[in-house]
Design a protein around this motif. Structure first.
Motif, PDB file in Angstrom:
ATOM      1  N   LYS A 152       0.827  -1.202   0.000  1.00  0.00           N
ATOM      2  CA  LYS A 152       0.000   0.000   0.000  1.00  0.00           C
ATOM      3  C   LYS A 152       0.864   1.256   0.000  1.00  0.00           C
ATOM      4  O   LYS A 152       0.588   2.220  -0.724  1.00  0.00           O
ATOM      5  N   LYS A 153       1.932   1.236   0.818  1.00  0.00           N
ATOM      6  CA  LYS A 153       2.829   2.383   0.841  1.00  0.00           C
ATOM      7  C   LYS A 153       3.491   2.585  -0.508  1.00  0.00           C
ATOM      8  O   LYS A 153       3.667   3.720  -0.969  1.00  0.00           O
ATOM      9  N   SER A 154       3.883   1.465  -1.148  1.00  0.00           N
ATOM     10  CA  SER A 154       4.534   1.568  -2.455  1.00  0.00           C
ATOM     11  C   SER A 154       3.588   2.150  -3.501  1.00  0.00           C
ATOM     12  O   SER A 154       3.991   3.001  -4.302  1.00  0.00           O
ATOM     13  N   ARG A 155       2.320   1.708  -3.489  1.00  0.00           N
ATOM     14  CA  ARG A 155       1.356   2.257  -4.448  1.00  0.00           C
ATOM     15  C   ARG A 155       1.123   3.744  -4.207  1.00  0.00           C
ATOM     16  O   ARG A 155       1.018   4.534  -5.153  1.00  0.00           O
ATOM     17  N   ASN A 156       1.051   4.128  -2.942  1.00  0.00           N
ATOM     18  CA  ASN A 156       0.870   5.542  -2.634  1.00  0.00           C
ATOM     19  C   ASN A 156       2.044   6.375  -3.127  1.00  0.00           C
ATOM     20  O   ASN A 156       1.876   7.469  -3.682  1.00  0.00           O
ATOM     21  N   LEU A 157       3.279   5.854  -2.928  1.00  0.00           N
ATOM     22  CA  LEU A 157       4.457   6.572  -3.396  1.00  0.00           C
ATOM     23  C   LEU A 157       4.480   6.663  -4.918  1.00  0.00           C
ATOM     24  O   LEU A 157       4.881   7.693  -5.477  1.00  0.00           O
ATOM     25  N   GLU A 158       4.069   5.604  -5.591  1.00  0.00           N
ATOM     26  CA  GLU A 158       4.023   5.643  -7.055  1.00  0.00           C
ATOM     27  C   GLU A 158       3.047   6.713  -7.541  1.00  0.00           C
ATOM     28  O   GLU A 158       3.331   7.436  -8.502  1.00  0.00           O
ATOM     29  N   GLU A 159       1.896   6.801  -6.906  1.00  0.00           N
ATOM     30  CA  GLU A 159       0.929   7.825  -7.290  1.00  0.00           C
ATOM     31  C   GLU A 159       1.476   9.226  -7.042  1.00  0.00           C
ATOM     32  O   GLU A 159       1.294  10.139  -7.858  1.00  0.00           O
ATOM     33  N   ILE A 160       2.173   9.400  -5.909  1.00  0.00           N
ATOM     34  CA  ILE A 160       2.773  10.699  -5.615  1.00  0.00           C
ATOM     35  C   ILE A 160       3.827  11.050  -6.655  1.00  0.00           C
ATOM     36  O   ILE A 160       3.893  12.177  -7.169  1.00  0.00           O
ATOM     37  N   HIS A 161       4.687  10.086  -7.007  1.00  0.00           N
ATOM     38  CA  HIS A 161       5.735  10.326  -8.012  1.00  0.00           C
ATOM     39  C   HIS A 161       5.130  10.656  -9.369  1.00  0.00           C
ATOM     40  O   HIS A 161       5.597  11.562 -10.071  1.00  0.00           O
ATOM     41  N   ARG A 162       4.071   9.920  -9.708  1.00  0.00           N
ATOM     42  CA  ARG A 162       3.442  10.166 -11.004  1.00  0.00           C
ATOM     43  C   ARG A 162       2.850  11.574 -11.055  1.00  0.00           C
ATOM     44  O   ARG A 162       2.976  12.285 -12.064  1.00  0.00           O
ATOM     45  N   GLY A 163       2.231  11.984  -9.958  1.00  0.00           N
ATOM     46  CA  GLY A 163       1.683  13.333  -9.921  1.00  0.00           C
ATOM     47  C   GLY A 163       2.760  14.399  -9.997  1.00  0.00           C
ATOM     48  O   GLY A 163       2.610  15.416 -10.693  1.00  0.00           O
ATOM     49  N   LEU A 164       3.875  14.171  -9.289  1.00  0.00           N
ATOM     50  CA  LEU A 164       4.969  15.134  -9.332  1.00  0.00           C
ATOM     51  C   LEU A 164       5.557  15.244 -10.732  1.00  0.00           C
ATOM     52  O   LEU A 164       5.886  16.341 -11.208  1.00  0.00           O
ATOM     53  N   LEU A 165       5.715  14.109 -11.412  1.00  0.00           N
ATOM     54  CA  LEU A 165       6.268  14.140 -12.766  1.00  0.00           C
ATOM     55  C   LEU A 165       5.348  14.890 -13.721  1.00  0.00           C
ATOM     56  O   LEU A 165       5.803  15.656 -14.584  1.00  0.00           O
ATOM     57  N   GLN A 166       4.049  14.669 -13.579  1.00  0.00           N
ATOM     58  CA  GLN A 166       3.105  15.396 -14.434  1.00  0.00           C
ATOM     59  C   GLN A 166       3.170  16.892 -14.173  1.00  0.00           C
ATOM     60  O   GLN A 166       3.077  17.704 -15.102  1.00  0.00           O
ATOM     61  N   GLU A 167       3.345  17.266 -12.910  1.00  0.00           N
ATOM     62  CA  GLU A 167       3.471  18.684 -12.596  1.00  0.00           C
ATOM     63  C   GLU A 167       4.747  19.268 -13.199  1.00  0.00           C
ATOM     64  O   GLU A 167       4.754  20.390 -13.711  1.00  0.00           O
ATOM     65  N   LEU A 168       5.855  18.486 -13.155  1.00  0.00           N
ATOM     66  CA  LEU A 168       7.106  18.962 -13.738  1.00  0.00           C
ATOM     67  C   LEU A 168       6.973  19.163 -15.241  1.00  0.00           C
ATOM     68  O   LEU A 168       7.455  20.159 -15.802  1.00  0.00           O
ATOM     69  N   VAL A 169       6.325  18.211 -15.906  1.00  0.00           N
ATOM     70  CA  VAL A 169       6.137  18.334 -17.353  1.00  0.00           C
ATOM     71  C   VAL A 169       5.284  19.539 -17.683  1.00  0.00           C
ATOM     72  O   VAL A 169       5.566  20.305 -18.612  1.00  0.00           O
ATOM     73  N   SER A 170       4.224  19.739 -16.902  1.00  0.00           N
ATOM     74  CA  SER A 170       3.344  20.887 -17.147  1.00  0.00           C
ATOM     75  C   SER A 170       4.084  22.197 -16.919  1.00  0.00           C
ATOM     76  O   SER A 170       3.918  23.164 -17.674  1.00  0.00           O
ATOM     77  N   MET A 171       4.933  22.240 -15.888  1.00  0.00           N
ATOM     78  CA  MET A 171       5.699  23.453 -15.614  1.00  0.00           C
ATOM     79  C   MET A 171       6.667  23.750 -16.746  1.00  0.00           C
ATOM     80  O   MET A 171       6.828  24.906 -17.162  1.00  0.00           O
ATOM     81  N   ASP A 172       7.351  22.711 -17.299  1.00  0.00           N
ATOM     82  CA  ASP A 172       8.287  22.926 -18.403  1.00  0.00           C
ATOM     83  C   ASP A 172       7.552  23.440 -19.639  1.00  0.00           C
ATOM     84  O   ASP A 172       8.048  24.310 -20.361  1.00  0.00           O
ATOM     85  N   ALA A 173       6.383  22.883 -19.901  1.00  0.00           N
ATOM     86  CA  ALA A 173       5.634  23.311 -21.082  1.00  0.00           C
ATOM     87  C   ALA A 173       5.190  24.759 -20.948  1.00  0.00           C
ATOM     88  O   ALA A 173       5.164  25.516 -21.919  1.00  0.00           O
ATOM     89  N   ARG A 174       4.816  25.167 -19.731  1.00  0.00           N
ATOM     90  CA  ARG A 174       4.398  26.555 -19.535  1.00  0.00           C
ATOM     91  C   ARG A 174       5.586  27.513 -19.604  1.00  0.00           C
ATOM     92  O   ARG A 174       5.481  28.636 -20.084  1.00  0.00           O
ATOM     93  N   ASP A 175       6.741  27.048 -19.098  1.00  0.00           N
ATOM     94  CA  ASP A 175       7.908  27.927 -19.113  1.00  0.00           C
ATOM     95  C   ASP A 175       8.387  28.219 -20.532  1.00  0.00           C
ATOM     96  O   ASP A 175       8.831  29.313 -20.842  1.00  0.00           O
ATOM     97  N   ASP A 176       8.347  27.223 -21.413  1.00  0.00           N
ATOM     98  CA  ASP A 176       8.812  27.422 -22.800  1.00  0.00           C
ATOM     99  C   ASP A 176       7.753  26.860 -23.730  1.00  0.00           C
ATOM    100  O   ASP A 176       7.729  25.655 -23.989  1.00  0.00           O
ATOM    101  N   PRO A 177       6.869  27.683 -24.240  1.00  0.00           N
ATOM    102  CA  PRO A 177       5.763  27.174 -25.084  1.00  0.00           C
ATOM    103  C   PRO A 177       6.228  26.620 -26.409  1.00  0.00           C
ATOM    104  O   PRO A 177       5.438  26.024 -27.129  1.00  0.00           O
TER     105      PRO A 177
END
Length: 228
Positions: A152-177
């Protein structure tokens, strides 16, 4: 006017009976205290109500044990001897039980087996096997619970990592269109893992969204380190 004589008999009403008991008890204790003060007497009164509630009075100049000792001395009796003998008997029984339990513990640890017969050894063997079975089942249960918890802890961490990566990708796309993810029908997530438990790297290939930037170096590769 003369006060009428009260007939001494049991009071049927429980409330009236309790009120009378309280009043007369207080009066009795008051008389006992007067005897103590006026006559230098040693007075001890022990009372139990109909509900088995204890009430007692003892002269301030003495204590209950001293009263009992004076009582025994005056009558030439020993009210403690029977009680002491019973306490000694109970103590002996407890010592025997303790001795037997210690012997059973030592036998279950493999000691004190010389005086045991074949039937006793077989019974001991069966008891030990049953105990080991129960312990093993409990151990497997604990291990299974720990595994489920870690999953359960591993699945929770995977979801957190996936969300963080999506946020990083979104931030990069906004920084340089001019740059965006390449939609080529394939998965974007490619993970490179290092040996010996090292960090993992997620590689994302970005394609320039500006048509004028397609010439030259082409698409670039951006990597993100995954949190462990």
């Amino acid at each position: 006017m003369a006060r009428g004589k009260i007939q001494i008999k049991r009071i049927e009403n429980s409330t009236n009976r309790q009120v009378t008991y309280s009043k007369r008890r207080n009066g009795l204790f008051k008389k006992a205290n007067e005897l103590t003060v006026l006559c230098d007497a040693k007075v001890s009164i022990i009372m139990f109500s109909s509900t088995n509630k204890l009430h007692e009075f003892i002269s301030p100049s003495t204590n209950t044990k001293e009263i009992y000792d004076l009582y025994q001395k005056a009558l030439g009796v020993d009210i403690w001897s029977t009680h002491y003998a019973r306490m000694q008997e109970d103590l002996k029984k407890l010592k025997d039980i303790n001795r037997m339990l210690q012997r059973e513990i030592r036998r279950r640890m493999g000691d004190c087996l010389d005086d045991m017969g074949i039937e006793e050894l077989q019974c001991l063997e069966q008891d030990v096997e049953n105990a080991v079975k129960v312990i093993r089942e409990r151990k497997y249960k604990v291990i299974s619970n720990q595994i489920d918890t870690h999953k359960k802890k591993s699945r929770n961490l995977e979801e957190i990592h996936r969300g963080l990566l999506q946020e990083l990708v979104s931030m990069d796309a906004r920084d340089d269109p001019r740059y965006g993810l390449v939609d080529n029908g394939a998965e974007y997530e490619h993970v490179l893992g290092f040996p010996h438990g090292g960090p993992s790297i997620l590689a994302l290939r970005l394609q320039p969204s500006d048509p004028n930037l397609h010439s030259g170096a082409g698409s670039c590769l951006t990597t993100y380190t995954l949190l462990e």
